[in-house]
Design a protein around this motif. Structure first.
Motif, PDB file in Angstrom:
ATOM      1  N   PRO A   1       0.618  -1.149  -0.057  1.00 55.90           N
ATOM      2  CA  PRO A   1      -0.080   0.135  -0.031  1.00 55.90           C
ATOM      3  C   PRO A   1       0.766   1.109  -0.116  1.00 55.90           C
ATOM      4  O   PRO A   1       0.506   2.242  -0.904  1.00 55.90           O
ATOM      5  CB  PRO A   1      -0.902  -0.151   1.265  1.00 55.90           C
ATOM      6  N   ASN A   2       1.899   1.274   0.709  1.00 54.28           N
ATOM      7  CA  ASN A   2       2.895   2.613   0.898  1.00 54.28           C
ATOM      8  C   ASN A   2       3.498   2.510  -0.386  1.00 54.28           C
ATOM      9  O   ASN A   2       3.451   3.792  -1.052  1.00 54.28           O
ATOM     10  CB  ASN A   2       3.707   2.520   1.995  1.00 54.28           C
ATOM     11  N   THR A   3       3.766   1.434  -1.152  1.00 55.45           N
ATOM     12  CA  THR A   3       4.379   1.634  -2.384  1.00 55.45           C
ATOM     13  C   THR A   3       3.575   2.066  -3.530  1.00 55.45           C
ATOM     14  O   THR A   3       3.949   2.736  -4.373  1.00 55.45           O
ATOM     15  CB  THR A   3       5.015  -0.003  -2.803  1.00 55.45           C
ATOM     16  N   LEU A   4       2.304   1.853  -3.433  1.00 56.96           N
ATOM     17  CA  LEU A   4       1.362   2.186  -4.362  1.00 56.96           C
ATOM     18  C   LEU A   4       1.065   3.657  -4.169  1.00 56.96           C
ATOM     19  O   LEU A   4       1.129   4.518  -5.171  1.00 56.96           O
ATOM     20  CB  LEU A   4      -0.058   1.763  -4.198  1.00 56.96           C
ATOM     21  N   ARG A   5       1.164   3.967  -3.014  1.00 56.67           N
ATOM     22  CA  ARG A   5       1.074   5.533  -2.732  1.00 56.67           C
ATOM     23  C   ARG A   5       2.228   6.347  -3.151  1.00 56.67           C
ATOM     24  O   ARG A   5       1.997   7.486  -4.039  1.00 56.67           O
ATOM     25  CB  ARG A   5       0.874   5.912  -1.312  1.00 56.67           C
TER      26      ARG A   5
ATOM     27  N   PHE B   1       3.961   5.548  -5.776  1.00 65.06           N
ATOM     28  CA  PHE B   1       3.787   5.591  -7.150  1.00 65.06           C
ATOM     29  C   PHE B   1       3.211   6.781  -7.968  1.00 65.06           C
ATOM     30  O   PHE B   1       3.354   7.033  -9.073  1.00 65.06           O
ATOM     31  CB  PHE B   1       3.277   4.288  -8.021  1.00 65.06           C
ATOM     32  N   LEU B   2       2.231   7.091  -6.913  1.00 65.73           N
ATOM     33  CA  LEU B   2       1.377   8.377  -7.563  1.00 65.73           C
ATOM     34  C   LEU B   2       1.694   9.620  -6.937  1.00 65.73           C
ATOM     35  O   LEU B   2       0.720  10.602  -7.288  1.00 65.73           O
ATOM     36  CB  LEU B   2      -0.020   8.021  -7.245  1.00 65.73           C
ATOM     37  N   THR B   3       2.677   9.852  -6.143  1.00 69.31           N
ATOM     38  CA  THR B   3       3.134  11.194  -5.495  1.00 69.31           C
ATOM     39  C   THR B   3       4.423  11.090  -5.632  1.00 69.31           C
ATOM     40  O   THR B   3       5.175  10.447  -5.746  1.00 69.31           O
ATOM     41  CB  THR B   3       2.472  11.230  -3.915  1.00 69.31           C
ATOM     42  N   GLU B   4       5.042  12.693  -5.476  1.00 67.29           N
ATOM     43  CA  GLU B   4       6.267  13.010  -5.466  1.00 67.29           C
ATOM     44  C   GLU B   4       6.827  13.101  -4.059  1.00 67.29           C
ATOM     45  O   GLU B   4       7.777  13.012  -3.665  1.00 67.29           O
ATOM     46  CB  GLU B   4       6.324  14.326  -6.097  1.00 67.29           C
TER      47      GLU B   4
END
Length: 311
Positions: free
Chosen positions: A80-84, A86-89
């Motif tokens: 879940p943290n990895t997915l976040r 991927f979408l944020t700087e």
């Protein structure tokens, strides 16, 4: 290219992730999200089917339920943290958050090592000592083996996490990984990490190599027993009960030993990333497939459950 940032102690660390190209990050987001969704749903299905079907209420499926629970929590500590990310700087993670993630990831991974050895012991008793199976693998024994796996995994992780958290991190706190893994974090310390590496080899080796040796002994005994079976038709059936287990062991333990059983500072970052994806992302997905969906008893249980729902 990402610019380098100075991160204070209170700010924690920055996870550099797997790739730095936005288009590749979006592709990896889809890949990781798909893998994670399938992993959670597959392992939840195993737990529900085993719970609903009384024919599966035996030691083998009790351990499989525990394994599925471990896989769900194990992969949830990082994906879940990895997915976040991927979408944020903003890929920062606090000091406490980083070592909390490290603790649970290592604890659940160590618990799975011990649990897999308990499952090998269960298969050894079932094949080599079938008349004593109900005596040795009773409910109390199963619960004790499960609790032992959680205890050993947690204590092993606690030692690693405490030793790593006490190191001074006076370099740029950019973790060249997609989660707070031990080798990647140790590289950021400005103090010699030989003590941490020694602890990893000694205590971590005891858990990982010890579990692996117990499994190898169990399977050697199983192989010897199967070779003495007179019926040629019974041999493939007996070996098939252990084939899936051996496949998981080869993938999982091979990746873990390659990552943790050598000094962290000298390890290859790219290699550790690939291996981490193997044992932290792919293996939790493979387990429900090769343990259950290739198992005739489990497939029959699914059909019975579907028939009840349809009715």
């Amino acid at each position: 290219m990402w610019k380098k940032e100075n991160v204070t102690f209170t700010e924690g660390f920055v996870l550099l992730g797997l790739v730095r190209t936005p288009s590749l990050q979006k592709m990896l987001f889809v890949f990781f999200f798909t893998i994670y969704s399938m992993t959670v749903m597959g392992n939840l299905l195993i737990i529900v089917i085993i719970r609903l079907d009384s024919r599966l209420h035996n030691p083998m499926y009790y351990f499989l339920t525990n394994l599925s629970l471990l896989e769900i929590f194990y992969t949830t500590t990082i994906i879940p943290n990895t997915l976040r990310n991927f979408l944020t700087e903003d890929r920062s993670i606090s000091f406490v958050g980083c070592f909390t993630q490290m603790f649970f990831f290592v604890a659940l991974g160590g618990s799975e090592c011990v649990l897999l050895s308990a499952m090998a012991y269960d298969r050894y008793i079932a094949i080599c000592q079938p008349l004593l199976y109900s005596k040795y693998m009773n409910s109390l024994c199963c619960v004790q083996l499960s609790l032992l796996s959680y205890f050993i995994g947690s204590m092993n992780s606690l030692v690693h996490t405490v030793f790593a958290a006490q190191l001074p991190y006076c370099r740029e706190r950019q973790v060249d990984h997609f989660f707070c893994d031990i080798p990647a974090v140790l590289k950021l310390s400005c103090r010699d990490t030989y003590l941490n590496e020694g602890v990893s080899l000694m205590i971590g080796g005891f858990v990982v190599i010890g579990s692996l040796m117990l499994m190898l002994v169990s399977y050697m005994c199983i192989l010897r027993a199967v070779l003495h079976i007179q019926s040629m038709a019974a041999k493939p059936k007996a070996l098939s009960t252990c084939g899936s287990h051996l496949l998981v062991v080869t993938l999982y333990f091979g990746a873990i030993i390659s990552t943790y059983m050598h000094p962290g500072i000298n390890s290859s970052t790219q290699q550790n990333r690939v291996l981490s994806i193997m044992y932290g992302v792919v293996t939790p997905l493979i387990n429900p497939v090769i343990y259950s969906f290739r198992n005739a008893d489990f497939l029959n249980a699914i059909h019975r459950s579907m028939a009840k729902i349809h009715f």
